[in-house]
Motif scaffolding. Structure first.
Motif, PDB file in Angstrom:
ATOM      1  N   TRP A 265      16.342 -64.002  33.819  1.00 22.65           N
ATOM      2  CA  TRP A 265      16.379 -65.414  33.379  1.00 22.65           C
ATOM      3  C   TRP A 265      17.226 -66.072  34.427  1.00 22.65           C
ATOM      4  O   TRP A 265      16.986 -67.326  34.836  1.00 22.65           O
ATOM      5  CB  TRP A 265      17.102 -65.536  31.956  1.00 22.65           C
ATOM      6  N   ALA A 266      18.512 -65.647  34.647  1.00 22.82           N
ATOM      7  CA  ALA A 266      19.505 -66.086  35.571  1.00 22.82           C
ATOM      8  C   ALA A 266      18.773 -66.414  36.943  1.00 22.82           C
ATOM      9  O   ALA A 266      18.947 -67.598  37.740  1.00 22.82           O
ATOM     10  CB  ALA A 266      20.515 -65.340  35.851  1.00 22.82           C
ATOM     11  N   GLN A 267      17.832 -65.268  37.332  1.00 24.82           N
ATOM     12  CA  GLN A 267      17.273 -65.827  38.664  1.00 24.82           C
ATOM     13  C   GLN A 267      16.113 -66.599  38.691  1.00 24.82           C
ATOM     14  O   GLN A 267      15.807 -67.450  39.592  1.00 24.82           O
ATOM     15  CB  GLN A 267      16.675 -64.217  38.985  1.00 24.82           C
TER      16      GLN A 267
ATOM     17  N   ASN B 104      19.703 -68.999  25.474  1.00 30.84           N
ATOM     18  CA  ASN B 104      18.476 -68.781  26.309  1.00 30.84           C
ATOM     19  C   ASN B 104      18.023 -67.356  26.200  1.00 30.84           C
ATOM     20  O   ASN B 104      16.621 -66.912  26.261  1.00 30.84           O
ATOM     21  CB  ASN B 104      18.570 -69.305  27.616  1.00 30.84           C
ATOM     22  N   VAL B 105      18.852 -66.318  26.185  1.00 30.03           N
ATOM     23  CA  VAL B 105      18.653 -64.921  26.622  1.00 30.03           C
ATOM     24  C   VAL B 105      18.080 -64.168  25.143  1.00 30.03           C
ATOM     25  O   VAL B 105      17.198 -63.622  25.297  1.00 30.03           O
ATOM     26  CB  VAL B 105      19.837 -64.383  27.135  1.00 30.03           C
ATOM     27  N   PRO B 106      18.866 -64.274  23.956  1.00 30.68           N
ATOM     28  CA  PRO B 106      18.311 -63.460  22.903  1.00 30.68           C
ATOM     29  C   PRO B 106      16.795 -63.696  22.827  1.00 30.68           C
ATOM     30  O   PRO B 106      16.113 -62.546  22.297  1.00 30.68           O
ATOM     31  CB  PRO B 106      19.452 -63.939  21.643  1.00 30.68           C
TER      32      PRO B 106
ATOM     33  N   GLN C  92      28.632 -69.074  28.497  1.00 35.09           N
ATOM     34  CA  GLN C  92      28.391 -68.286  27.272  1.00 35.09           C
ATOM     35  C   GLN C  92      27.494 -68.974  26.369  1.00 35.09           C
ATOM     36  O   GLN C  92      26.590 -68.274  25.747  1.00 35.09           O
ATOM     37  CB  GLN C  92      29.791 -68.044  26.844  1.00 35.09           C
ATOM     38  N   ARG C  93      27.591 -70.084  26.210  1.00 30.58           N
ATOM     39  CA  ARG C  93      26.690 -70.920  25.119  1.00 30.58           C
ATOM     40  C   ARG C  93      25.333 -70.934  25.746  1.00 30.58           C
ATOM     41  O   ARG C  93      24.486 -70.735  25.209  1.00 30.58           O
ATOM     42  CB  ARG C  93      27.254 -72.431  24.969  1.00 30.58           C
ATOM     43  N   LEU C  94      25.215 -71.383  27.104  1.00 28.43           N
ATOM     44  CA  LEU C  94      24.032 -71.356  27.782  1.00 28.43           C
ATOM     45  C   LEU C  94      23.103 -70.041  27.483  1.00 28.43           C
ATOM     46  O   LEU C  94      22.127 -69.876  27.186  1.00 28.43           O
ATOM     47  CB  LEU C  94      24.056 -71.878  29.143  1.00 28.43           C
TER      48      LEU C  94
END
Length: 437
Positions: free
Chosen positions: A420-422, A154-156, A148-150
């Protein structure tokens, strides 16, 4: 705005434990009889047992998204792929120094117990009975909090929204208002029916209303027809009721004219008599609104001598007393609430969507006016929530653009997260292994 999305990932992990016994029951026999390593991600192994436990979770997630889950080996492979991405993200979090303190894990564990209507000890017993352990539960919670913190870090910042996209979203909302609460002007002729009118009198008055309708249909002037036939106050203003939002017209009038085009006429009956209605104007409302809620709450913060279980029991007793008429919500809030709203009787004022944490807002949005929810656990403590009022409030152009921007962010979140995860997964070393023969 992103917390609700991130909260989903944590909730999904918690659901995995709630479903663990189901997972073992529904797993394919060849996968549940033995355990072995099926993949390695940066030296971290993924076992067949882990995959089997996650299968029901993936199935449930796809169901909630309205997507059909694959079956058999395809479902196991999709589950393994998700676990590979998760392990790669956890390794990335470790490399970037993201950690979670024990207090945060404690709070997550307490929230899960409260959602399951259990004490923490009761939750541990349930997990153990399902073949897991308290240690594994806490480790899973810790990992989901790290993810969740990661993600939050990184995403927003990767989500890009242009002014052109916001302009388009605003226009779409404005155009949609013509279907929900358009500005309308109706022409109105009322042929009143006395309360104790006989059937013959009613028939004669209906015939009079039909004559007025026919005059308008053949193109006669509304003002002249209104003066000749109408008993309504609008007869002196040419039969016009004025341009106003649809929700300021009687619902009978709105329903009767909803399928009419401008210039068309209809006849309806109400308790007052017969109404001849002409749709003069219908357009998107110039004043857009947003639904606001006015809640109040009593907050207890567990700590010291007050456990979370005791706080929930205390608030449940307050609810019972209030509903029985033996106590007043505002007085209890002033005396006991550990929130800044306490002196105001717990009143939180008028609020719009997205102003509270999801666990509070979810419950608040489901409440009817004056209804009191069962005690709700959030990261701030335990709440007793009541909704006092709801309203549709005018929204400024700036607020409308903010809403449009936030809506676009939510829509783009999942796609941005997946990309991003990929990327992170692509940088990880992944080795798949065959099952032993």
């Amino acid at each position: 705005m992103f917390y609700s999305k991130l909260h989903f990932y944590l909730a999904s992990a918690l659901l995995a434990f709630a479903l663990s016994s189901t997972a073992q029951t529904n797993a394919p026999p060849k996968s549940s009889n033995r355990d072995f390593i099926v993949a390695v991600v940066d030296s971290v192994p993924i076992t067949n047992h882990e995959v089997v436990l996650r299968v029901p979770l993936l199935r449930e997630q796809l169901k909630q998204q309205g997507r059909l889950a694959p079956e058999g080996e395809a479902l196991l492979k999709a589950t393994l792929d998700r676990l590979v991405v998760e392990k790669a993200l956890l390794q990335h979090a470790k490399e970037t120094g993201i950690t979670v303190e024990d207090d945060a894990v404690d709070q997550a564990e307490q929230r899960l117990a409260a959602q399951s209507q259990l004490s923490v000890d009761g939750l541990h017993k349930k997990v153990k009975a399902e073949g897991s352990s308290a240690e594994r539960l806490r480790q899973n919670l810790r990992e989901q909090l790290i993810l969740q913190r990661l993600t939050d870090r990184n995403v927003p910042g990767r989500i890009k929204i242009s002014d052109i996209e916001i302009d388009q979203a605003v226009r779409q909302r404005q155009n949609a208002s013509i279907d929900t609460n358009p500005d309308m002007e109706l022409g109105h002729i009322l042929v009143a029916v006395p309360e104790k009118a006989s059937p013959a009198e009613i028939a004669a008055l209906q015939s009079k209303a039909q004559t007025a309708l026919n005059h308008l249909k053949r193109g006669d002037d509304l003002s002249r027809v209104a003066k000749e036939f109408s008993n309504a106050a609008e007869r002196d203003t040419g039969g016009l009721m004025g341009l106003r939002p649809a929700n300021r017209y009687p619902s009978l009038f709105v329903d009767a004219t909803k399928s009419l085009s401008e210039g068309e006429i209809t006849l309806v009956r109400s308790g007052a008599g017969f109404h001849v209605l002409k749709l003069i104007t219908k357009r998107a409302s110039s004043i857009l609104t947003v639904t606001q809620t006015r809640p109040r709450h009593i907050l207890l913060r567990p700590g010291g001598q007050l456990s979370q279980t005791a706080a929930r029991a205390q608030l449940a007793e307050y609810k019972r007393q209030i509903e029985a008429g033996k106590a007043d919500f505002a007085k209890l809030a002033r005396a006991h609430s550990q929130d800044a709203s306490g002196p105001d009787g717990g009143d939180l004022g008028w609020v719009s969507l997205g102003m509270f944490v999801p666990e509070f807002e979810e419950v608040m949005n489901k409440l009817q006016i004056s209804q009191i929810a069962d005690p709700v656990v959030s990261r701030f403590g335990v709440h007793l929530i009541q909704v006092l009022e709801r309203r549709d409030a005018p929204i400024s152009e700036r607020e409308l653009r903010d809403l449009a921007r936030n809506g676009l962010r939510d829509k783009k979140f999942d796609e941005t997260y997946q990309l991003w995860a990929q990327e992170v997964r692509g940088r990880a070393y992944v080795e798949y292994r065959d099952a032993p023969q």
